[in-house]
Motif scaffolding. Structure first.
Motif, PDB file in Angstrom:
ATOM      1  N   THR A   1      36.364  50.522  -8.474  1.00  0.00           N
ATOM      2  CA  THR A   1      35.236  50.348  -9.390  1.00  0.00           C
ATOM      3  C   THR A   1      34.427  49.109  -9.085  1.00  0.00           C
TER       4      THR A   1
ATOM      5  N   ALA B   1      31.819  46.720  -7.505  1.00  0.00           N
ATOM      6  CA  ALA B   1      30.534  46.907  -6.848  1.00  0.00           C
ATOM      7  C   ALA B   1      30.360  45.837  -5.784  1.00  0.00           C
TER       8      ALA B   1
ATOM      9  N   SER C   1      25.956  42.680  -3.567  1.00  0.00           N
ATOM     10  CA  SER C   1      24.517  42.883  -3.587  1.00  0.00           C
ATOM     11  C   SER C   1      24.084  44.021  -4.511  1.00  0.00           C
ATOM     12  N   ALA C   2      25.020  44.639  -5.202  1.00  0.00           N
ATOM     13  CA  ALA C   2      24.686  45.778  -6.057  1.00  0.00           C
ATOM     14  C   ALA C   2      23.846  45.331  -7.251  1.00  0.00           C
ATOM     15  N   ILE C   3      23.010  46.211  -7.718  1.00  0.00           N
ATOM     16  CA  ILE C   3      22.203  45.963  -8.898  1.00  0.00           C
ATOM     17  C   ILE C   3      22.893  46.629 -10.071  1.00  0.00           C
ATOM     18  N   LYS C   4      23.089  45.888 -11.136  1.00  0.00           N
ATOM     19  CA  LYS C   4      23.777  46.428 -12.304  1.00  0.00           C
ATOM     20  C   LYS C   4      23.033  47.660 -12.801  1.00  0.00           C
ATOM     21  N   GLY C   5      23.755  48.759 -12.905  1.00  0.00           N
ATOM     22  CA  GLY C   5      23.156  50.017 -13.359  1.00  0.00           C
ATOM     23  C   GLY C   5      22.358  50.724 -12.280  1.00  0.00           C
ATOM     24  N   GLY C   6      22.362  50.187 -11.066  1.00  0.00           N
ATOM     25  CA  GLY C   6      21.581  50.771  -9.983  1.00  0.00           C
ATOM     26  C   GLY C   6      22.314  51.908  -9.300  1.00  0.00           C
TER      27      GLY C   6
END
Length: 127
Positions: free
Chosen positions: A32, A34, A37-42
């Motif tokens: 789970t 991320a 560099s992930a965007i929250k909710g992306g």
């Protein structure tokens, strides 16, 4: 009333249960997690959903991003143009959904114009 687990009479069963629980917990966290560099909710974007998203490359590597503002104009941050030095070394790619992909439309940069209000990289760095 609390629920209690039954004790095993076999030696090593408790150790195996603890190890199994630790491995499962670590796997759950890893699956789970991320990337940094992930965007929250992306989520993944498609060319159809975001046709204006441009990738700007310098020496074959992602350098910056940009937005297609007109058929032959891409808007990007001033530091991207200034850092490149010679803008003719930049390539703009539209329609690529993966940085390491080979799809999309590639165009060479033929000119650049800086906004007169841009203070440059030195203005952003405190003394």
């Amino acid at each position: 009333m609390p629920i209690r687990a039954a004790r095993s009479t076999r030696p090593g069963t408790r150790t195996a249960a603890v190890v199994t629980t630790a491995v499962l917990a670590a796997a759950a966290l890893w699956s789970t997690a991320a990337p940094a560099s992930a965007i929250k909710g992306g989520g993944p974007a498609t060319r159809k959903a975001r046709p204006y998203a441009m990738l700007i490359e310098f020496n074959g590597r992602q350098f910056c991003g940009g937005t297609l503002a007109a058929p032959t104009k891409v808007l990007t941050a001033g530091h991207c143009v200034e850092s490149a030095g010679d803008v003719f070394t930049l390539r703009v790619i539209g329609g690529r959904t993966r940085v390491d992909g080979t799809d999309g439309t590639v165009r060479e940069v033929t000119s650049a114009r800086m906004d007169s209000r841009y203070g440059g990289l030195q203005a952003a760095v405190p003394d």
